[in-house]
Design an enzyme around this catalytic site. Structure first.
Site, PDB file in Angstrom:
ATOM      1  N   THR A  97      -0.105  10.343  -7.986  1.00 27.59           N
ATOM      2  CA  THR A  97      -0.177  11.449  -7.042  1.00 27.59           C
ATOM      3  C   THR A  97       0.138  10.934  -5.643  1.00 27.59           C
ATOM      4  O   THR A  97      -0.403   9.912  -5.223  1.00 27.59           O
ATOM      5  CB  THR A  97      -1.590  12.072  -7.075  1.00 27.59           C
TER       6      THR A  97
ATOM      7  N   GLY B  44       3.238  -2.433   1.678  1.00 30.78           N
ATOM      8  CA  GLY B  44       4.426  -3.270   1.815  1.00 30.78           C
ATOM      9  C   GLY B  44       4.550  -4.199   0.615  1.00 30.78           C
ATOM     10  O   GLY B  44       5.647  -4.458   0.115  1.00 30.78           O
TER      11      GLY B  44
ATOM     12  N   CYS C 186      -3.373 -13.661   5.057  1.00 30.89           N
ATOM     13  CA  CYS C 186      -3.702 -13.926   3.652  1.00 30.89           C
ATOM     14  C   CYS C 186      -4.057 -15.383   3.432  1.00 30.89           C
ATOM     15  O   CYS C 186      -4.865 -15.714   2.589  1.00 30.89           O
ATOM     16  CB  CYS C 186      -2.528 -13.555   2.764  1.00 30.89           C
TER      17      CYS C 186
END
Ligand SMILES: *Cc1c(COP(=O)(O)O)cnc(C)c1O
Length: 385
Positions: free
Chosen positions: A240, A72, A327
């Protein structure tokens, strides 16, 4: 009986076993690199294409308007910095508007952009954490490239008048990005109907795997890639493809459809928790908007009870909660979201966030309330001594 009562679903959710099952073949038998031309690569490419179709359909956009990312946070980076730079390259516009209650993925990004010469406006919120569309309108100038306002707040659950903001942006010819990481999977979002130009999402917030997200971005929006390298994601995000993650993201989103249709149970459960705590724990205050909110997100202040101590005591009793965003947890700084709502630092430090998911049961909520009452009473007694 589970080993704990998990009420921190805004930080992350458990991956649905059906999602894990859909992902598993892509670690072993179907491991090809989607860029390879041989059959192993084609098999993977086709799984990514189908996943992209599922995501596009969910948000009512074209498949090429879906860009898979590694989180995100990265989707926010591409949605804010990528669009701002894309518009700047074409028009010279340098201004971005956001709000004081955004996730750090957006806030720290715009502060960094400001240091590098862009102009930023960080809009205030009211005491419930709502942004006024009128403030957005007034902040837009001839230099404004982008408005980025989150759809639902991770700490207090308050939802924003996204469509009204989108409408203003359309009228003013400014692009509109929304961090919808907390809203996706809970409420139906239609990019065309809701007038959104770009939207960030993250799979691990809706029972998908960690480390995969997406930016949904409309075709007409200029975008400067933030990760350069190979030509993956139509040259907009090199690397990738994380095939198992992408397949998992799409599977998780598809499962949400089933829960969107009957969100009533969880709404009742979240509201039940609010009602009981406000009634049974004296002095408790509900932070965030009383009804323009995610029913799964509950944030209280208990005056006189320090949030960190409460969290640690709850943990000992087997309840996983949070004081705010994961956080900033451990940093002892009062939450920037609560401060932006005008809550005094003393009270902001007395906050506790409980977030439910579709797996949360009434039994767990009842048990959590018993423990919460006990712990709050103990901590209040200690603070009197
Ligand atoms: C979790 C979250 C993010 C970051 O997503 P990650 O995939 O964990 O990087 C961004 N915005 C909001 C609102 C979030 O809740």
């Amino acid at each position: 009986m589970a080993k704990f009562i998990y009420l921190d679903n805004a930080a992350t959710t458990p991956c649905d076993p059906r999602v894990v099952k859909a992902m598993l073949p892509f670690f072993t038998e179907k491991f090809g690199n989607a860029s390879s031309l041989h059959q192993a690569g084609r098999e993977t490419r086709s799984a990514i294409d189908s996943s992209r179709d599922i995501v596009a359909k969910f948000f009512n956009v074209e498949p090429e308007e879906v860009i898979f990312t590694g989180s995100g946070t990265e989707a926010d980076m591409l949605g804010v910095k990528g669009i701002l730079e894309g518009v700047h390259d074409r028009t010279g516009k340098t201004h971005v508007i956001t709000s004081a209650i955004e996730h750090k993925a957006v806030l720290n990004l715009v502060y960094d952009l400001e240091k590098r010469g862009f102009q930023i406006t960080v809009l205030p919120v009211d005491k419930y954490g709502r942004i006024s569309p009128d403030d957005v309108k007034k902040a837009i100038t001839g230099y404004t490239a982008l408005v980025s306002i989150m759809a639902a707040n991770s700490e207090i659950g308050t939802t924003q008048p996204i469509k009204d903001i989108g409408k203003i942006c359309r009228e003013k010819g400014v692009f509109f990005h929304t961090d919808a990481v907390q809203l996706v999977g809970k409420v139906k979002i239609d990019l065309q109907e809701d007038l959104i130009d770009a939207l960030s999402l993250s799979a691990h917030k809706f029972h998908g795997p960690k480390g995969v997200g997406a930016l949904i971005v409309r075709k007409n929006v200029p975008l400067r890639p933030q990760i350069l390298g190979g030509g993956q994601e139509k040259r907009r995000r090199a690397a990738t493809e994380n095939t198992p993650g992408i397949v998992g993201l799409a599977a998780a989103l598809q499962l949400c459809e089933e829960y969107l249709e009957k969100p009533k149970d969880k709404m009742v459960l979240g509201d039940y928790l609010v009602e009981r705590v406000l009634k049974e724990i004296s002095g408790s205050i509900l932070n965030g908007h009383p009804d323009k909110r995610l029913r799964t997100h509950v944030n209280f202040s208990f005056p006189g009870v320090e949030g960190e101590s409460l969290l640690l005591r709850l943990d000992l009793e087997g309840v996983c909660a949070s004081t705010g965003s994961a956080c900033s947890a451990g940093s002892l700084e009062p939450s920037h979201v609560l401060l932006a709502c005008g809550i005094l630092p003393e009270l902001a430090n007395c906050s506790l966030r409980l977030t439910l998911s579709r797996d949360t049961t009434k039994k767990e909520i009842d048990q959590a309330i018993i423990i919460l009452k006990k712990v709050v009473a103990e901590l209040r007694e200690m603070s009197v001594l």
